[in-house]
Scaffold this motif. Structure first.
Motif, PDB file in Angstrom:
ATOM      1  N   GLY A 263     -11.564   1.179   7.174  1.00  0.00           N
ATOM      2  CA  GLY A 263     -10.837   2.442   7.315  1.00  0.00           C
ATOM      3  C   GLY A 263      -9.597   2.616   7.521  1.00  0.00           C
ATOM      4  O   GLY A 263      -9.049   3.561   8.112  1.00  0.00           O
ATOM      5  N   LEU A 264      -8.435   1.452   7.295  1.00  0.00           N
ATOM      6  CA  LEU A 264      -7.145   1.496   7.590  1.00  0.00           C
ATOM      7  C   LEU A 264      -6.172   1.626   6.492  1.00  0.00           C
ATOM      8  O   LEU A 264      -6.381   1.105   5.484  1.00  0.00           O
ATOM      9  CB  LEU A 264      -6.845   0.359   8.631  1.00  0.00           C
ATOM     10  CG  LEU A 264      -7.785   0.152   9.705  1.00  0.00           C
ATOM     11  CD1 LEU A 264      -7.341  -1.361  10.391  1.00  0.00           C
ATOM     12  CD2 LEU A 264      -7.649   1.071  10.925  1.00  0.00           C
ATOM     13  N   GLY A 265      -5.256   2.383   6.760  1.00  0.00           N
ATOM     14  CA  GLY A 265      -4.328   2.689   5.734  1.00  0.00           C
ATOM     15  C   GLY A 265      -3.046   1.687   5.927  1.00  0.00           C
ATOM     16  O   GLY A 265      -2.893   0.722   6.711  1.00  0.00           O
ATOM     17  N   ARG A 266      -2.044   2.009   5.208  1.00  0.00           N
ATOM     18  CA  ARG A 266      -0.918   0.932   5.009  1.00  0.00           C
ATOM     19  C   ARG A 266      -0.014   0.847   6.332  1.00  0.00           C
ATOM     20  O   ARG A 266       0.491   0.024   6.527  1.00  0.00           O
ATOM     21  CB  ARG A 266      -0.349   1.358   3.692  1.00  0.00           C
ATOM     22  CG  ARG A 266       1.125   0.579   3.560  1.00  0.00           C
ATOM     23  CD  ARG A 266       1.986   0.534   2.299  1.00  0.00           C
ATOM     24  NE  ARG A 266       1.145  -0.024   1.247  1.00  0.00           N
ATOM     25  CZ  ARG A 266       0.990  -1.075   1.037  1.00  0.00           C
ATOM     26  NH1 ARG A 266       1.766  -2.190   1.834  1.00  0.00           N
ATOM     27  NH2 ARG A 266       0.279  -1.840   0.126  1.00  0.00           N
ATOM     28  N   GLU A 267       0.036   2.110   6.720  1.00  0.00           N
ATOM     29  CA  GLU A 267       0.804   2.091   8.240  1.00  0.00           C
ATOM     30  C   GLU A 267       0.330   1.077   9.106  1.00  0.00           C
ATOM     31  O   GLU A 267       0.994   0.361   9.680  1.00  0.00           O
ATOM     32  CB  GLU A 267       0.820   3.483   8.682  1.00  0.00           C
ATOM     33  CG  GLU A 267       1.598   3.646  10.225  1.00  0.00           C
ATOM     34  CD  GLU A 267       1.706   5.109  10.556  1.00  0.00           C
ATOM     35  OE1 GLU A 267       2.002   5.143  11.784  1.00  0.00           O
ATOM     36  OE2 GLU A 267       0.976   5.855   9.776  1.00  0.00           O
ATOM     37  N   THR A 268      -0.986   1.165   9.374  1.00  0.00           N
ATOM     38  CA  THR A 268      -1.805   0.090  10.120  1.00  0.00           C
ATOM     39  C   THR A 268      -1.359  -1.338   9.648  1.00  0.00           C
ATOM     40  O   THR A 268      -1.038  -2.170  10.459  1.00  0.00           O
ATOM     41  CB  THR A 268      -3.340   0.150  10.353  1.00  0.00           C
ATOM     42  OG1 THR A 268      -3.257   1.550  10.942  1.00  0.00           O
ATOM     43  CG2 THR A 268      -3.755  -0.541  11.141  1.00  0.00           C
ATOM     44  N   TYR A 269      -1.574  -1.618   8.395  1.00  0.00           N
ATOM     45  CA  TYR A 269      -1.474  -2.813   7.728  1.00  0.00           C
ATOM     46  C   TYR A 269       0.106  -3.383   8.081  1.00  0.00           C
ATOM     47  O   TYR A 269       0.095  -4.539   8.423  1.00  0.00           O
ATOM     48  CB  TYR A 269      -1.789  -2.882   6.217  1.00  0.00           C
ATOM     49  CG  TYR A 269      -1.387  -4.235   5.641  1.00  0.00           C
ATOM     50  CD1 TYR A 269      -2.202  -5.256   5.944  1.00  0.00           C
ATOM     51  CD2 TYR A 269      -0.351  -4.392   4.921  1.00  0.00           C
ATOM     52  CE1 TYR A 269      -1.957  -6.694   5.127  1.00  0.00           C
ATOM     53  CE2 TYR A 269       0.126  -5.517   4.084  1.00  0.00           C
ATOM     54  CZ  TYR A 269      -0.865  -6.856   4.450  1.00  0.00           C
ATOM     55  OH  TYR A 269      -0.632  -8.054   3.952  1.00  0.00           O
TER      56      TYR A 269
END
Length: 344
Positions: A263-269
């Motif tokens: 459930g993680l988006g690009r900002e987290t990646y």
């Protein structure tokens, strides 16, 4: 807000934290660890950070999984608020107090008392400032207590804690911990026990808490660390790098799995850049293609080819977090690059 402005704000907040609450919060965590079970790692059940059933395909980074369909930890990523950090501190404190398989019958109160000096206020660190004179003014202590209680109420809504009174909203009077696997309900709560050896769990180094990293990293950076710990434990590869004699344990994640499982988006990646600069990760770029389109040393999985490969560096957590992060943030603000400190 421009990226440079965000870094400047983060630097300012970190300086305030280091001048005020961070030393005491770190000292309290170290004290609790030393007099307790002294766990080398803090176990966190896998469903807390990874869905047990695939959440669905996300084809547009701007349209991620709905928040309520994400894992519990990903639901708590927010620019403000202490809920994710406070809950991880609760798991740390519980595992300092009791052994695997055991319940913690008397979690700390929200604020310290002469009879119970250990508290969630003492373990948490936040920038809580004096608002100045006036009817709406409040002291630093009052603001800090408000932040902690609001975080506890947010955890109660997710059935991660419940009031000892049994009345919703009365968490300030005391709490009981619920299981972090996300399966508790108001009607049937599952008491928290420290994960046993036969359960699937990730392992957070104890120094993440006792050296202050829990306080100085962003929510997205913490969520990314949880994801990488999971991938490196359950879905890693042994790869020998060019010129090396021993293989290393590497992990990668593509956007399909990052959204659908974590459930993680690009900002987290993209936090792999600051986390590498903080010396908590090693990041290896995808290898070069051959002329025929093949990638040396890898299988024919095209989703893997474009991914960075991650190696966790547990020894990085042994350093004092505030100083380590502040140095890198200042370097970032001055150069615009996520470079490591001199000598690394």
């Amino acid at each position: 807000m421009r990226r440079d402005d965000k870094v400047e704000v983060r630097i300012g907040n970190l300086v305030k934290l280091m001048e005020a609450e961070l030393p005491d919060a770190v000292a309290k965590a170290q004290e609790i660890w030393e007099r307790g079970q002294r766990p080398n790692v803090v176990r966190v059940r896998r469903p807390y950070l990874r869905l047990e059933l695939f959440g669905g395909v996300v084809v547009d980074e701007r349209k991620p999984l709905p928040r309520e369909k994400r894992p519990i930890s990903a639901q708590m990523i927010a620019p403000k608020g202490l809920s994710l950090k406070l809950h991880l501190l609760m798991l740390f404190a519980a595992q300092c107090e009791v052994a695997p398989g055991k319940k913690w019958s008397q979690p700390y109160p929200a604020e310290p008392t002469p009879q119970k000096p250990d508290s969630w206020m003492g373990l948490a660190a936040s920038v809580a400032q004096y608002a100045g004179p006036g009817v709406q003014a409040s002291s630093v202590r009052t603001n800090k207590l408000r932040q902690v209680v609001e975080a506890m109420k947010a955890l109660e809504k997710k059935n991660l804690v419940e009031s000892v009174t049994g009345v919703a909203g009365q968490v300030k009077r005391g709490i009981l911990l619920g299981c972090e696997n996300g399966k508790s309900t108001r009607a049937a709560s599952i008491p928290y026990t420290v994960p046993m050896d036969n359960e699937p769990y990730i392992e957070i180094p104890a120094e993440f808490f006792t050296r202050g990293w829990i306080h100085v990293l962003t929510m997205s950076e913490i969520a990314a660390i949880l994801m990488w710990l999971d991938i490196l434990k359950f879905d890693s590869r042994q790869i020998t790098l060019p010129g090396a004699t021993q293989p290393v344990t590497m992990g990668f994640v593509n956007s399909f799995d990052r959204h659908g499982w974590y459930g993680l988006g690009r900002e987290t990646y993209e936090t792999h850049q600051p986390l590498r600069a903080f010396q908590l990760l090693e990041v290896y770029d995808p290898p070069k293609r051959h002329d025929d389109g093949k990638w040396e040393g890898y299988n024919d999985d095209h989703r893997e080819m474009a991914c960075h490969k991650i190696v966790m560096t547990p020894e990085g957590f042994n350093r004092e977090a505030g100083k380590a992060v502040l140095e890198i943030l200042r370097r970032r603000h001055a150069t615009g690059e996520w470079g490591r400190a001199l000598g690394w």
